[in-house]
Design an enzyme around this catalytic site. Structure first.
Site, short mmCIF file in Angstrom:
data_model
loop_
_atom_site.label_atom_id
_atom_site.label_comp_id
_atom_site.label_asym_id
_atom_site.label_seq_id
_atom_site.Cartn_x
_atom_site.Cartn_y
_atom_site.Cartn_z
CB SER A 234 37.04 41.77 56.62
OG SER A 234 36.36 42.27 57.09
CG HIS B 62 31.90 42.04 54.23
ND1 HIS B 62 32.24 40.99 54.60
CD2 HIS B 62 32.95 43.05 54.04
CE1 HIS B 62 33.72 40.83 55.27
NE2 HIS B 62 34.00 42.44 55.37
CG ASP C 22 31.28 38.69 55.46
OD1 ASP C 22 31.10 39.18 54.90
OD2 ASP C 22 32.48 37.95 55.80
#
Length: 824
Positions: A405, A206, A155
């Site tokens: 996600s 994220h 990620d």
């Protein structure tokens, strides 16, 4: 009745304004403190309570304010350092004296809060996995936490300074792997990675959120926000905020290169692209190489929904697990990408023929997920949402995000639990178990949600105890009846105001000829979307006939209003918002001004098979709709038999099919029921199990069908109307609300509530369920109207017939109402 209406009017219109004025006065000083209404209820069963005392002022409690506590004999408490607040243990008498003090602004109960990540692990059964004593015995006496399983978070990076995934502890490696070709010297050199970087997520946040969802320990929230596999070994591979194909490949390369070093068995990828599946795409090649080495690969389905053909192409590879995003109530998130119905094909890779389908594998929680926040300069991506959902003490460490996600790492954590239970599982076996243990998601097809909602408990149960799950999954069933239908949806809104004319509280629309059903749904959330609004949704046909949603007694908590009309006549219709009518001078009724938003669903059936005997039956359209949505099925003979009585075994099967009931199997060789056939047993066990309802998030409520004595299910017995009320209301997770009801049953009739004449014929333990079934418009009462020669007004009576037996056609109508109101 008028007296009750006037009381309700006073509560709805006067009390909020009064509380607002009281709060203003309190802020200015000189008035009695506001006391939480929950305190009096809590004092019924406790001599003292944990309460929060808010003093007047801007800083911490003053010496005189703390002295007040001591004067009242309050000895246990804690005061804040910056806020004028103290948490104390106090008796009812002490609370009463605090409320009388001019120093105190409010006294509130220190009640338990719900946290979104905690809800997610409850919903999917992760918490149940960790606490099940049988699992601990089978796992060498230890809880199943994903211990020893390496999970690569491919990620934007991971903040290893966060205590929930601290570098050098459960974050065993953190790699900065951005591969910017423009920054390299002109030479052909092996790829290099910068390892042992404490924080690789400096410009996004994220990946940190994803890592916390996989295996955060919840250290900064006393375990409340822990991930799905807090015992797993996390390996962060961070490519920064800008992710390119080469960066994604780099993550796979690192995972394969260091697989043995870190015990890597899982790689989670919450990123993707658009376009068609191509087995020769380098990302798909990389994921296949990882699969070949026993690494389970997960990809997010994408956030481009709700349209068809929006599925992440990297998630379509048959060797990966594609994860769609669900809401915590069991619905599919609107934004979650969908596949394409019937799309797919075959191809050859590495000498083996593969078949791919354009559909997700599984669905997991992906809406309003609380997980770890970057501790560096990156600010929250959802500051407003965080302020509403995360306590102040935890705010610096956690944030809220939504998307596939967030759903994907949750499943990655579940995979780690599965691999701890059996490290010998191949990626294909992991995927198969997730699909076979899924919970059906009625109203959705496999190209939208895959096999259904992920069920971690059933998955680990199958692995540790060898259970044979999968016989109840709709995705793998062959059905006797089939319906081809299409549904068009349209949004609308009404600016409702109780003091204006009826015409301003209406929305007009056209119904075309040939529709099989019309469903209207609105949400009356009330002031600040907190209070609920006692409004009634009414559909008015061209001939003036009205179809009403009624006003639930639970309107502050359950704010949806739904009206279903089978075979609606064509022409100009009206959707009207009404309050409870007070008197002839107020025809619009009591309610709160609100812009009420809703949807209209127009469904049309183009063909059907296996329903040879429904033409002309009053329930025909409901039967067709229910079969179309896989809420129930016909017989292998090709008939539905709408007038035949519904049996308990059929009810169990249809609840598991269409009411989102979890799969459950008891310990090996210990079937709960001795009178059920092998084919019926999986459905009976699921329907009768504790925590069967998906909406029972903590999985502690009774089953959705009650047994008929010890070890007896009575599969061939008929179902009464009261028993059906129990099953459908229990399937909504409303056991507490039902059990709290007592007294006279009532039903909404036009603009008033009238008593149910046969209340006392209803079994006491089922009365609350009958009341809720009536309130929620799942089941209907029967009305009779009579008027004597000298009566000024007709007399309306209502009955429920609780002992009446349910025909299959009756069930079809009730089940489609249930689906339209709560599962769409």
């Amino acid at each position: 009745m008028k007296r009750w209406i006037h009381v309700l009017l006073a509560i709805l219109l006067f009390v909020p304004a009064y509380i607002g004025r009281q709060q203003e006065v309190n802020a200015a000083g000189g008035a009695e403190a506001v006391v939480d209404p929950l305190i009096n209820k809590a004092l019924e069963t406790a001599g003292s309570l944990q309460v929060i005392v808010s003093f007047k002022g801007d800083g911490p409690p003053t010496e005189s304010q703390l002295g007040l506590l001591k004067t009242l004999g309050i000895k246990t408490g804690v005061s804040m350092k910056s806020l004028p607040i103290a948490g104390v243990i106090a008796t009812g008498a002490q609370i009463e004296k605090l409320a009388d003090s001019g120093e105190v602004q409010s006294v509130y109960l220190n009640k338990k809060l719900s946290y979104y990540n905690e809800e997610a692990t409850n919903v999917t059964g992760v918490d149940k996995v960790r606490t099940d004593p049988g699992f601990q015995i089978a796992n060498n006496g230890l809880p199943v936490t994903g211990k020893g399983i390496g999970v690569v978070v491919n990620d934007s990076g991971v903040d290893g300074t966060h205590k929930d995934h601290e570098f050098g502890k459960n974050l065993v490696q953190n790699v900065l792997g951005s591969t910017n070709l423009n920054a390299l010297e002109p030479a052909l050199l092996p790829v290099t990675y910068q390892e042992n970087v404490p924080n690789t997520d400096t410009n996004s946040g994220h990946g940190t959120h994803v890592a916390g969802t996989v295996g955060g320990t919840g250290a900064m929230s006393s375990g409340k926000y822990e991930g799905a596999a807090p015992g797993a070994n996390l390996i962060g591979y961070g490519s920064g905020a800008a992710l390119f194909v080469l960066d994604g490949i780099g993550g796979f390369d690192y995972a394969i290169t260091h697989q043995n070093q870190y015990g890597i068995r899982v790689i989670t990828n919450s990123w993707g692209a658009s376009g068609n599946f191509d087995p020769n795409d380098p990302i798909n090649i990389a994921s296949k190489k990882a699969f070949d080495r026993g690494i389970t690969v997960l990809f997010a389905a994408g956030n481009e929904g709700p349209g068809e053909n929006t599925h992440n192409p990297y998630a379509k590879a048959p060797w990966v697990i594609s994860v769609a995003a669900g809401e915590k109530n069991g619905k599919l998130a609107e934004f979650s990408s969908r596949g394409t119905k019937g799309a797919g094909g075959t191809f050859t890779a590495d000498g083996r023929e593969w078949t791919w389908k354009d559909e997700p594998t599984i669905t997991a929680p992906g809406v309003d997920i609380v997980s770890t926040r970057v501790l560096g300069p990156v600010s929250s991506l959802a500051a407003e949402q965080d302020a509403q959902t995360i306590p102040t003490a935890y705010f610096p460490y956690y944030t809220t995000m939504s998307g596939t996600s967030m759903a994907t790492p949750h499943v990655a954590g579940i995979v780690a639990l599965m691999l701890e239970a059996n490290p010998k599982l191949s990626p294909s076996e992991v995927k198969d178990i997730l699909q076979k243990t899924a919970t059906n998601m009625p109203g959705y097809e496999t190209w939208e949600v895959g096999s259904g909602y992920v069920n971690a408990f059933a998955a680990v149960d199958k692995i540790l105890n060898g259970k044979e799950y999968g016989k109840t999954v709709n995705a793998s069933q062959t059905f006797n009846s089939n319906v081809q239908s299409s549904t068009e949806r349209k949004e609308f809104s009404v600016d409702y105001n109780p003091v204006t004319s009826l015409s301003t509280n209406q929305y007009e629309f056209t119904v075309e000829a040939g529709l099989s059903s019309l469903v209207a749904k609105v949400d009356g959330k009330g002031m600040l979307e907190q209070t609920g609004n006692p409004i009634n949704l009414v559909l008015i046909a061209p001939d003036g006939k009205e179809y009403s949603s009624g006003v639930s007694l639970l309107f502050p908590l359950y704010t949806d209003r739904t009206v279903s009309v089978s075979s609606p006549v064509s022409g100009r219709w009206k959707a009207e918002i009404r309050g409870i009518r007070g008197d002839e001078a107020n025809p619009v009724g009591i309610g709160l001004p609100e812009t009420v938003k809703g949807t209209l669903a127009f469904s049309k059936v183009s063909g059907f098979t296996g329903l040879s005997d429904i033409i002309g039956h009053p329930a025909a359209e409901a039967i067709k709709m229910g079969v179309s949505e896989r809420l129930f099925d016909g017989y292998s003979s090709g008939a539905f038999k709408p007038s035949s009585l519904l049996t308990r075994s059929e009810l169990a099967k249809y609840l598991v099919m269409g009411a989102e009931i979890r799969q459950f199997l008891p310990a090996s060789g210990q079937n709960t029921y001795s009178d059920v056939s092998a084919a019926e047993l999986p459905f009976a066990e699921a329907a009768g199990a504790k925590g069967a309802s998906f909406r029972d998030q903590h999985q502690i409520q009774k089953g959705v069908i009650l047994p008929k004595g010890t070890g007896k299910f009575a599969p061939k017995e008929s179902v009464t109307r009261a028993e059906l009320a129990y099953s459908l209301v229990q399937s909504l997770g409303l056991q507490k609300d039902a059990e709290n009801f007592s007294g006279q049953l009532t039903v909404q009739y036009k603009d008033e509530r009238i008593n149910i004449e046969d209340t006392f014929n209803t079994p006491v333990e089922l009365k609350g369920y009958v009341q809720l079934a009536l309130d929620l418009n799942i089941l209907n009462a029967s009305f009779s109207v009579s008027q004597g020669p000298y009566d000024l007004k007709p007399i309306v009576k209502a009955s429920f017939n609780p002992a009446g037996l349910v025909a299959r056609g009756d069930f079809a109508v009730a089940m489609t109402r249930y689906f339209n109101a709560f599962l769409q």
